[in-house]
Design a protein around this motif. Structure first.
Motif, short mmCIF file in Angstrom:
data_model
loop_
_atom_site.label_atom_id
_atom_site.label_comp_id
_atom_site.label_asym_id
_atom_site.label_seq_id
_atom_site.Cartn_x
_atom_site.Cartn_y
_atom_site.Cartn_z
N GLY A 160 0.79 -1.22 0.00
CA GLY A 160 0.00 0.00 0.00
C GLY A 160 0.83 1.27 0.00
O GLY A 160 0.34 2.32 -0.42
N HIS A 161 2.08 1.17 0.44
CA HIS A 161 2.97 2.33 0.42
C HIS A 161 3.76 2.44 -0.88
O HIS A 161 4.68 3.28 -0.96
CB HIS A 161 3.92 2.30 1.62
N GLN A 162 3.42 1.64 -1.86
CA GLN A 162 4.07 1.69 -3.18
C GLN A 162 5.60 1.71 -3.07
O GLN A 162 6.27 2.59 -3.63
CB GLN A 162 3.59 2.92 -3.96
N LEU A 206 11.65 6.57 -7.45
CA LEU A 206 11.74 8.02 -7.33
C LEU A 206 13.07 8.42 -6.70
O LEU A 206 13.79 9.29 -7.22
CB LEU A 206 10.57 8.52 -6.48
N PHE A 207 13.42 7.78 -5.59
CA PHE A 207 14.67 8.09 -4.90
C PHE A 207 15.88 7.75 -5.78
O PHE A 207 16.86 8.50 -5.80
CB PHE A 207 14.76 7.32 -3.59
N ALA A 208 15.80 6.63 -6.49
CA ALA A 208 16.91 6.24 -7.36
C ALA A 208 17.15 7.28 -8.45
O ALA A 208 18.30 7.58 -8.79
CB ALA A 208 16.62 4.87 -7.98
N GLY A 209 16.07 7.84 -8.98
CA GLY A 209 16.21 8.87 -10.00
C GLY A 209 16.91 10.11 -9.47
O GLY A 209 17.83 10.64 -10.12
N TRP A 210 16.50 10.57 -8.30
CA TRP A 210 17.13 11.76 -7.72
C TRP A 210 18.60 11.53 -7.43
O TRP A 210 19.44 12.38 -7.71
CB TRP A 210 16.42 12.14 -6.41
N GLY A 268 14.04 28.28 2.76
CA GLY A 268 13.43 28.71 1.51
C GLY A 268 12.27 27.85 1.04
O GLY A 268 11.60 28.21 0.07
N VAL A 269 12.01 26.73 1.71
CA VAL A 269 10.90 25.87 1.28
C VAL A 269 9.56 26.49 1.66
O VAL A 269 8.63 26.50 0.86
CB VAL A 269 11.04 24.46 1.90
N GLY A 270 9.46 27.00 2.85
CA GLY A 270 8.22 27.62 3.29
C GLY A 270 7.19 26.61 3.74
O GLY A 270 7.25 25.42 3.40
N ASP A 271 6.24 27.08 4.54
CA ASP A 271 5.17 26.22 5.02
C ASP A 271 4.27 25.81 3.85
O ASP A 271 4.13 26.56 2.87
CB ASP A 271 4.34 26.94 6.08
N PHE A 272 3.66 24.65 3.96
CA PHE A 272 2.76 24.19 2.89
C PHE A 272 1.73 23.23 3.47
O PHE A 272 1.87 22.74 4.59
CB PHE A 272 3.55 23.52 1.76
N ARG A 273 0.70 22.96 2.71
CA ARG A 273 -0.36 22.06 3.14
C ARG A 273 -0.31 20.76 2.34
O ARG A 273 0.10 20.74 1.17
CB ARG A 273 -1.75 22.70 2.99
N VAL A 274 -0.74 19.69 2.98
CA VAL A 274 -0.83 18.39 2.33
C VAL A 274 -2.17 17.76 2.70
O VAL A 274 -2.78 18.12 3.71
CB VAL A 274 0.32 17.45 2.73
N ALA A 275 -2.61 16.82 1.89
CA ALA A 275 -3.79 16.02 2.21
C ALA A 275 -3.35 14.56 2.10
O ALA A 275 -3.28 14.00 1.01
CB ALA A 275 -4.94 16.31 1.26
N THR A 276 -3.02 13.99 3.24
CA THR A 276 -2.46 12.64 3.28
C THR A 276 -2.55 12.12 4.71
O THR A 276 -3.21 12.74 5.56
CB THR A 276 -1.00 12.66 2.77
N ALA A 330 3.81 7.47 -3.55
CA ALA A 330 4.82 8.23 -4.29
C ALA A 330 4.32 9.62 -4.69
O ALA A 330 5.10 10.59 -4.70
CB ALA A 330 5.25 7.45 -5.54
N ASN A 331 3.02 9.75 -4.99
CA ASN A 331 2.53 11.05 -5.47
C ASN A 331 2.46 12.11 -4.38
O ASN A 331 2.19 13.28 -4.67
CB ASN A 331 1.16 10.89 -6.15
N VAL A 332 2.73 11.75 -3.13
CA VAL A 332 2.79 12.74 -2.05
C VAL A 332 4.12 13.47 -2.06
O VAL A 332 4.21 14.65 -1.70
CB VAL A 332 2.55 12.07 -0.68
N ILE A 333 5.18 12.77 -2.47
CA ILE A 333 6.53 13.33 -2.37
C ILE A 333 7.25 13.45 -3.71
O ILE A 333 8.46 13.69 -3.74
CB ILE A 333 7.40 12.49 -1.41
#
Length: 216
Positions: free
Chosen positions: A13-15, A22-26, A131-139, A195-198
């Motif tokens: 479920g955590h893909q 994703l991590f390998a690409g970065w 420099g990232v700043g606060d942000f909102r998520v839905a997760t 994955a689509n959260v990060i």
């Protein structure tokens, strides 16, 4: 060339395969030689682990052999970095306290389950979050039991959803933290239910910075 090991598995479920990719690409873009594996046998060889720059676990609700966990702990203590997210690192091996001691936290709940809308707030000016700043998520909003020795860089506020924890009042829960384990750097980000959260925006930038920061 710096070597990174990404090992994935556990709860589908955590893909974990998509998060690992994703991590390998970065890391590949940053010039690392990246090995991706779907087995914990990669923790069987202490010498191979000690030759790494970075270990990235992407496992949830799995079981690790005691010797494998101790080998990973020894590698990080020698200077190998450790970085991960969400359940893939801090709900990986619930029965292994050595792993929990090293990683700095253990998931215990996510009140409201998936889709909770909440804010992530930066609480330091460290380069990891500057420099990232606060942000909102839905997760999922992770409620963690956390090592008091960690350095917290971002938090979220509980309670958002009512539950038995709510009568305790407001709690600033770590979302991004770092710690040291011997000579090694440890980075954790509680986001990453899938994955689509990060894979975009501020959450992606935080995770990318954390991987690079942890690496020897």
């Amino acid at each position: 060339m710096a070597k990174a090991l990404i090992t994935w598995g556990g709860w589908d479920g955590h893909q974990p395969d998509k998060v690992a990719a994703l991590f390998a690409g970065w890391l590949g873009e940053a010039g690392f030689s990246v090995t991706v594996t779907d087995t914990l046998a990669c923790f069987d060889d202490p010498a191979a682990l000690a030759d790494l720059s970075l270990i990235v676990p992407v496992w949830t609700m799995a079981k690790i052999e005691k010797e494998q966990a101790l080998n990973a702990c020894a590698a990080v203590a020698s200077g190998v970095g450790l970085a991960g997210c969400h359940g893939g690192m801090c709900d990986a091996f619930r029965e292994n306290v050595d792993w929990q001691f090293m990683t700095g936290a253990q998931w215990v709940a996510h009140p409201g389950n998936d889709g909770v809308d909440y804010a992530v707030r930066m609480v330091t000016d460290d380069p990891l979050v500057a420099g990232v700043g606060d942000f909102r998520v839905a997760t999922e909003q992770y409620y963690l039991h956390v090592d008091p020795a960690v350095k917290v860089h971002a938090v979220c506020d509980f309670p958002v959803v009512d539950g038995p924890h709510a009568p305790n009042g407001p709690v600033a829960m770590p979302v991004v933290f770092t710690k040291r384990w011997g000579q090694g750097r440890v980075y954790y980000n509680a986001l990453g239910h899938q994955a689509n959260v990060i894979d975009h925006g501020p959450a992606a930038e935080l995770m990318r910075r954390g991987l690079l920061w942890a690496a020897r």
